[in-house]
Design a protein around this motif. Sequence first.
Motif: not given
Length: 434
Positions: A213-216, A218-224, A426-429
């Motif tokens: 997900e390019k979008s950062r 508060p509801r997106h993780l890259t692994e969920f 958590p995994r984020t960009p």
Amino acid sequence: MSAPAPEPVRALRAPDAVGSTRRIRGWVQRSRSSGGILFLQVRDRTGTVPVTVRKDAVGEAAFKAAEAVQIEGTVEIEGTVAEDRRAPGGRELKATAVSIIHAGEPFPIVPEQTEEFLLDHRHLTIRSQDLVATIRVKAALLAAFRAFFEREEVLEITPPILTGNPAEGGSEAFTIDYFGRPGYLSQTAQLYLEAMIAPHERVYAITPSFRAEKSRTPRHLTEFTHLEVELAWCDLDGIVAFIERMIVEVLRDVATRCPEELTRLGRPPEELTGLAAPFPRLAYEDAVARLKAEGLPVEWGSDLGTAEERALTIAATRPIFLTRFPREIKAFYMRQTPSDPRTVEAADLLAPEGYGEIVGASEREIDVGKLVERLRAIGADPAEYEWYLDLRRHGNVPHAGFGLGVERLLRWILRREHIRDTTPFPRTPSRHTP
Ligand code: ATP
Ligand code: MN
């Protein structure tokens, strides 16, 4: 006489424990010493207990060693159980013997540290009381789902995570080198669940899904954690009714499994037990009209993002089903509405209080020709989906399913500001360690 075996801290709360000699072991959460008395707070998985260590009771050497134990150091303590009205469990332990398992080094987590520092030390901050409670609620939630699916005769399956073609289109897929050929981390297990309904009719999977997900937000993780269900002989109304019943029953179950953790995290369990069906339904078309009236820049055909979903749900106290979306903004496998070719038989469940989408559901397209047409329209090569198209050639039945983001649901239940606080690592960009 031999020393008593170590017991969980919760054993000290038994009515007959007062006055007896018991042994516990755990992590030192707090330590303060004054005038030959050391006050420790010892934690294990079942609770915490204050421990008083007196020099005259344990001896000079043991006292000195205990004083040197750092925060998060580990100890085994034998002592006499006494009443303590101020302690969380109503008990204290007066030490008669202390052994140090690991004194430890000074604990790096202290008050007033930056968010970045805490995330860099996530392997240690997961010991904080809020994260401990969160992870317990998450486990209760997964157990409640599994219990619900067992009651509903939905079978758990184990789809692959390594795949040869991206299920949701290439742009948000993580690619990997699969022995010299391209491979992808699964974005959804749905296509595999659809394959499994011919032999099993009602299936579910709980697996990690990956989205670049390019979008950062508060509801997106890259692994969920993706919970996906597929039901044969089911249409859109059927799957919506199933989801509604599932959410009501699962939240009620979670409320009974961990009321203390929920209360600690700011969600009184009664709010979960009090949630009742039916949840309101809102057609996409009407949602767009409402948003336009509120001055948001949307038109029929716009994808609704975080801001739009927030506007739609901020005042709601119950989840809302948003239904019948434009075909263009939804996945290729969703069934075209028979009475309106512009829309698909899809429904998103939006959590109230501004939290937004937690479930994406649809009836699936069963017409091979339409599937091929949609694949071409999104720039995919139908040849790569031959195995999936085969499902429409052999024992094709009406069917529907959904995907639920476990961390999204938990974020709403626990009123967390950011989705990263619903998962241990958590995994984020910007982060894939620790
Ligand atoms: P969004 O529009 O919010 O990005 P989506 O339409 O991409 O969601 P789906 O493909 O329908 O989501 O996935 C099913 C469910 O999985 C979503 O309803 C959501 O609960 C969860 N989910 C999707 N993407 C993420 C993500 N990046 N992080 C956490 N959960 C996610
Ligand atoms: Mn997305």
